[in-house]
Design a protein around this motif. Structure first.
Motif, PDB file in Angstrom:
ATOM      1  N   ARG A 108       0.836  -1.210   0.000  1.00  0.00           N
ATOM      2  CA  ARG A 108       0.000   0.000   0.000  1.00  0.00           C
ATOM      3  C   ARG A 108       0.871   1.260   0.000  1.00  0.00           C
ATOM      4  NH1 ARG A 108      -5.368  -0.416   0.892  1.00  0.00           N
ATOM      5  NH2 ARG A 108      -5.386   1.837   1.318  1.00  0.00           N
ATOM      6  N   ALA A 111       2.679   1.747  -3.347  1.00  0.00           N
ATOM      7  CA  ALA A 111       1.801   2.256  -4.406  1.00  0.00           C
ATOM      8  C   ALA A 111       1.600   3.766  -4.269  1.00  0.00           C
ATOM      9  CB  ALA A 111       0.452   1.537  -4.354  1.00  0.00           C
ATOM     10  N   ALA A 112       1.592   4.251  -3.042  1.00  0.00           N
ATOM     11  CA  ALA A 112       1.376   5.676  -2.808  1.00  0.00           C
ATOM     12  C   ALA A 112       2.640   6.504  -2.982  1.00  0.00           C
ATOM     13  CB  ALA A 112       0.813   5.880  -1.395  1.00  0.00           C
ATOM     14  N   ALA A 194       0.304  -3.245  -9.989  1.00  0.00           N
ATOM     15  CA  ALA A 194      -0.567  -2.523  -9.068  1.00  0.00           C
ATOM     16  C   ALA A 194       0.182  -1.368  -8.414  1.00  0.00           C
ATOM     17  CB  ALA A 194      -1.123  -3.473  -8.009  1.00  0.00           C
ATOM     18  N   SER A 197       0.624   1.397 -10.909  1.00  0.00           N
ATOM     19  CA  SER A 197      -0.615   2.122 -11.178  1.00  0.00           C
ATOM     20  C   SER A 197      -0.973   3.097 -10.065  1.00  0.00           C
ATOM     21  CB  SER A 197      -1.773   1.131 -11.368  1.00  0.00           C
ATOM     22  OG  SER A 197      -2.157   0.553 -10.122  1.00  0.00           O
ATOM     23  N   GLY A 198      -0.389   2.888  -8.874  1.00  0.00           N
ATOM     24  CA  GLY A 198      -0.713   3.745  -7.741  1.00  0.00           C
ATOM     25  C   GLY A 198      -1.979   3.346  -7.021  1.00  0.00           C
ATOM     26  N   ASP A 199      -2.544   2.194  -7.375  1.00  0.00           N
ATOM     27  CA  ASP A 199      -3.770   1.697  -6.749  1.00  0.00           C
ATOM     28  C   ASP A 199      -3.413   0.968  -5.458  1.00  0.00           C
ATOM     29  OD1 ASP A 199      -6.087   0.321  -5.999  1.00  0.00           O
ATOM     30  OD2 ASP A 199      -6.742   0.073  -8.076  1.00  0.00           O
ATOM     31  N   GLN A 200      -3.606   1.619  -4.328  1.00  0.00           N
ATOM     32  CA  GLN A 200      -3.194   1.036  -3.054  1.00  0.00           C
ATOM     33  C   GLN A 200      -3.992  -0.215  -2.700  1.00  0.00           C
ATOM     34  OE1 GLN A 200      -2.350   3.948   0.179  1.00  0.00           O
ATOM     35  NE2 GLN A 200      -2.978   5.498  -1.311  1.00  0.00           N
ATOM     36  N   ASP A 201      -5.284  -0.195  -2.943  1.00  0.00           N
ATOM     37  CA  ASP A 201      -6.110  -1.372  -2.631  1.00  0.00           C
ATOM     38  C   ASP A 201      -5.684  -2.572  -3.468  1.00  0.00           C
ATOM     39  OD1 ASP A 201      -7.563   0.050  -0.770  1.00  0.00           O
ATOM     40  OD2 ASP A 201      -9.178   0.575  -2.169  1.00  0.00           O
ATOM     41  N   ALA A 202      -5.432  -2.325  -4.749  1.00  0.00           N
ATOM     42  CA  ALA A 202      -5.012  -3.419  -5.632  1.00  0.00           C
ATOM     43  C   ALA A 202      -3.642  -3.936  -5.215  1.00  0.00           C
ATOM     44  CB  ALA A 202      -4.983  -2.938  -7.080  1.00  0.00           C
ATOM     45  N   ARG A 205      -4.049  -6.124  -2.215  1.00  0.00           N
ATOM     46  CA  ARG A 205      -4.697  -7.379  -2.619  1.00  0.00           C
ATOM     47  C   ARG A 205      -3.711  -8.312  -3.309  1.00  0.00           C
ATOM     48  NH1 ARG A 205      -8.444  -5.086  -4.948  1.00  0.00           N
ATOM     49  NH2 ARG A 205      -7.712  -5.127  -7.098  1.00  0.00           N
ATOM     50  N   GLU A 206      -2.887  -7.776  -4.196  1.00  0.00           N
ATOM     51  CA  GLU A 206      -1.923  -8.605  -4.918  1.00  0.00           C
ATOM     52  C   GLU A 206      -0.831  -9.128  -3.981  1.00  0.00           C
ATOM     53  OE1 GLU A 206      -2.443  -9.743  -7.715  1.00  0.00           O
ATOM     54  OE2 GLU A 206      -3.954  -8.372  -8.539  1.00  0.00           O
TER      55      GLU A 206
END
Length: 226
Positions: A108, A111-112, A194, A197-202, A205-206
């Protein structure tokens, strides 16, 4: 508190343990300068060479710090060896649960916060993992260290670096003659995508999905043993 004289056998080990006890019991605080080699040798009843070697061991362990010309100072009173013993005695499932928690949060944060250099390191680590094969533990560790590095959290990096080496040992011991589950390259690629992409939730999850297979292997082994 006076140090007890060491016996004739394993003098260095005895000196290390007694000094370690003094540190963890708070005999000296962080930042304090410990007694000189001569003073410690008298208190322990051993030679200065023995004290010198014992201090060297504790410097390597991160409890002491030698400053040329100034003496030896207390760097930490928290004994890493005690933590290692605790990890080794924990069940493999417990260790994996902790690793999942660490890596999910790392994903997380990565990603951020990741930058171009972080993504390059992740891609390079992924390429090495793909080239070295799906059972190369060193290449897999390098990938996960690159992921944690992308958090830009120095404390997180140090904790993970300290912890990660023990995880592999615990899993190998738990699985015994069974082979470690192969590294899932596709899952690693999905995690990198993921993070990129910057998608923290993804990303979280991955990260959890990536560790699902080893957790299932350990769970199955535990159920068979019951």
């Amino acid at each position: 508190m006076a140090l007890k004289a060491a016996g004739r056998t394993s003098l260095v080990d005895s000196a290390v343990e007694q000094l370690r006890t003094q540190l963890t019991d708070g005999e000296w605080a962080v930042g304090d300068r410990i007694p000189t080699e001569h003073e410690l040798a008298q208190q322990l009843g051993v030679g200065r060479n023995t004290v010198r070697e014992a201090v060297r061991v504790l410097v390597h362990a991160g409890l002491l710090e030698s400053r040329q010309g100034n003496g030896t100072f207390v760097r930490s009173t928290a004994d890493p060896a005690a933590v290692l013993r605790g990890v080794r005695h924990a069940g493999a499932a417990d260790v994996l649960e902790l690793r999942i928690a660490l890596e999910a949060e790392a994903a997380r944060l990565a990603a951020a916060r990741r930058d171009a250099d972080d993504l390059r390191r992740l891609r390079d680590a992924l390429t090495t993992l793909r080239e070295e094969g799906d059972r190369d533990a060193d290449a897999d560790l390098a990938f996960h260290l690159a992921l944690v590095g992308a958090t830009h959290n120095a404390a997180f990096v140090e904790v993970y670096r300290f912890f990660s080496a023990q995880v592999h040992e615990v899993l190998v011991e738990a699985l015994g003659d069974r082979a470690m589950p192969p590294v899932d390259i596709d899952a690693h690629e999905a995690l990198v995508a993921a993070v990129e992409s910057g998608d923290q939730d993804a990303a979280e999850r991955e990260a959890r999905e990536l560790l699902r297979v080893p957790m299932e292997a350990v769970t199955a082994l535990t159920e068979q043993a019951e």
